[in-house]
Design a protein around this motif. Structure first.
Motif, PDB file in Angstrom:
ATOM      1  N   PRO A 143       0.852  -1.193   0.000  1.00  0.00           N
ATOM      2  CA  PRO A 143       0.000   0.000   0.000  1.00  0.00           C
ATOM      3  C   PRO A 143       0.889   1.246   0.000  1.00  0.00           C
ATOM      4  N   PRO A 144       0.394   2.366  -0.500  1.00  0.00           N
ATOM      5  CA  PRO A 144       1.218   3.582  -0.526  1.00  0.00           C
ATOM      6  C   PRO A 144       1.848   3.926   0.818  1.00  0.00           C
ATOM      7  N   ALA A 145       1.120   3.721   1.914  1.00  0.00           N
ATOM      8  CA  ALA A 145       1.659   4.053   3.236  1.00  0.00           C
ATOM      9  C   ALA A 145       2.879   3.214   3.573  1.00  0.00           C
ATOM     10  N   GLY A 146       2.987   2.023   2.971  1.00  0.00           N
ATOM     11  CA  GLY A 146       4.123   1.152   3.233  1.00  0.00           C
ATOM     12  C   GLY A 146       5.428   1.665   2.671  1.00  0.00           C
ATOM     13  N   TRP A 147       5.360   2.658   1.780  1.00  0.00           N
ATOM     14  CA  TRP A 147       6.562   3.225   1.164  1.00  0.00           C
ATOM     15  C   TRP A 147       6.936   4.571   1.758  1.00  0.00           C
ATOM     16  N   VAL A 148       6.197   5.037   2.761  1.00  0.00           N
ATOM     17  CA  VAL A 148       6.517   6.315   3.407  1.00  0.00           C
ATOM     18  C   VAL A 148       7.902   6.220   4.042  1.00  0.00           C
ATOM     19  N   SER A 159       1.118  11.296   0.036  1.00  0.00           N
ATOM     20  CA  SER A 159       0.051  11.875   0.854  1.00  0.00           C
ATOM     21  C   SER A 159      -1.240  12.041   0.071  1.00  0.00           C
ATOM     22  N   ALA A 160      -1.152  11.952  -1.258  1.00  0.00           N
ATOM     23  CA  ALA A 160      -2.332  12.078  -2.117  1.00  0.00           C
ATOM     24  C   ALA A 160      -2.829  10.681  -2.489  1.00  0.00           C
ATOM     25  N   PRO A 161      -4.153  10.478  -2.572  1.00  0.00           N
ATOM     26  CA  PRO A 161      -4.691   9.159  -2.929  1.00  0.00           C
ATOM     27  C   PRO A 161      -4.244   8.742  -4.337  1.00  0.00           C
TER      28      PRO A 161
END
Length: 262
Positions: A143-148, A159-161
């Motif tokens: 998921p995108p959050a996993g690459w923060v 931070s953008a969908p």
């Protein structure tokens, strides 16, 4: 079995809790803190790593502190004749560190044990490399959050969908391991099990539709073809740490103690 740990994070905690079930006990802990070379030694490391001091030297050490922990303590442990288990496989993309650890293990008559980490299927790759491997590709999907906090932020606004999956890295396993030190230990494991860092291709994807971390291996050679995929869950007390990675450490310790192992 006397076990020493480097680190104080989620994997170290999981391993410490699981040791009694495999006949082990915690002998010492080297706790890394701060930046650079700063470290706090919770037990007298000089005594613990000295050969021939019965009751203080652990039978085996486990690195749970990431690339920096392996680089800081690995050569001293191996040269002291103590086997070392690590999940920080991405650190071996640094040719100088890999050479230093290899030489230290030879000097000490010890061994660096590489954990399979968050992925399976590596036994098939290890067997296949005994023949001809034509291609090996690893794809990591999170998921995108996993690459923060990773280099993905240089090419994506996390931070953008996202409306669709986006590939933010394609290259060799060496490039992935060096560029994504907190995310690419799996890519390094695939490389070390199979075709090597420079011949293994890696693709890293931010996917808004996935609920977990998905790891895929595709390989072809004179053994045939393989495709392996696993969706990993994280440890309850750390959503950034793979449960299977922690389990693979305990498995490596159990194999070390057992007279039978795969």
């Amino acid at each position: 079995m006397r076990v020493g740990l480097i680190g104080q994070g989620a994997i170290a905690h999981y391993v410490a809790q699981g040791l009694p079930a495999i006949g082990g006990r915690l002998e010492l802990v080297l706790i890394r803190q701060g930046r650079g070379d700063a470290a706090r030694i919770a037990t007298d490391a000089d005594v613990a790593l000295s050969k021939g001091i019965e009751g203080y030297s652990p039978d085996i050490m486990v690195d749970c502190a990431g690339h920096q922990g392996l680089a800081q303590h690995g050569t001293d442990i191996l040269r002291a004749g103590i086997p070392l288990v690590t999940v920080s496989l991405g650190a071996l993309a640094d040719r100088q560190l890999e050479a230093a650890l290899t030489q230290a293990a030879r000097d000490g008559g010890s061994r660096l044990v590489l954990c399979s980490g968050a992925l399976g299927g590596l036994d098939a790759l290890r067997a296949a490399r005994m023949g001809r491997l034509d291609s090996v590709t690893y794809t990591g999907r999170k998921p995108p959050a996993g690459w923060v906090g990773s280099r993905a932020e240089e090419v994506l606004d996390l931070s953008a969908p996202l409306s669709a999956p986006v590939t933010h890295f394609e290259g060799s396993a060496r490039q992935a391991a060096l560029g994504y030190p907190k995310n690419a230990n799996v890519a390094a494991a695939v490389a070390l099990a199979g075709a090597g860092f420079d011949q293994t291709r890696v693709r890293l994807i931010a996917d808004p539709a996935t609920q977990g971390n998905i790891h895929e291996i595709e390989a072809a050679g004179d053994f045939g073809t393989m495709r392996f995929s696993i969706t990993g869950q994280t440890l309850p007390d750390n959503p950034r740490t793979s449960a299977l990675a922690a389990m693979s450490v305990l498995s490596a310790l159990a194999d070390y103690r057992s007279p039978l192992s795969f």
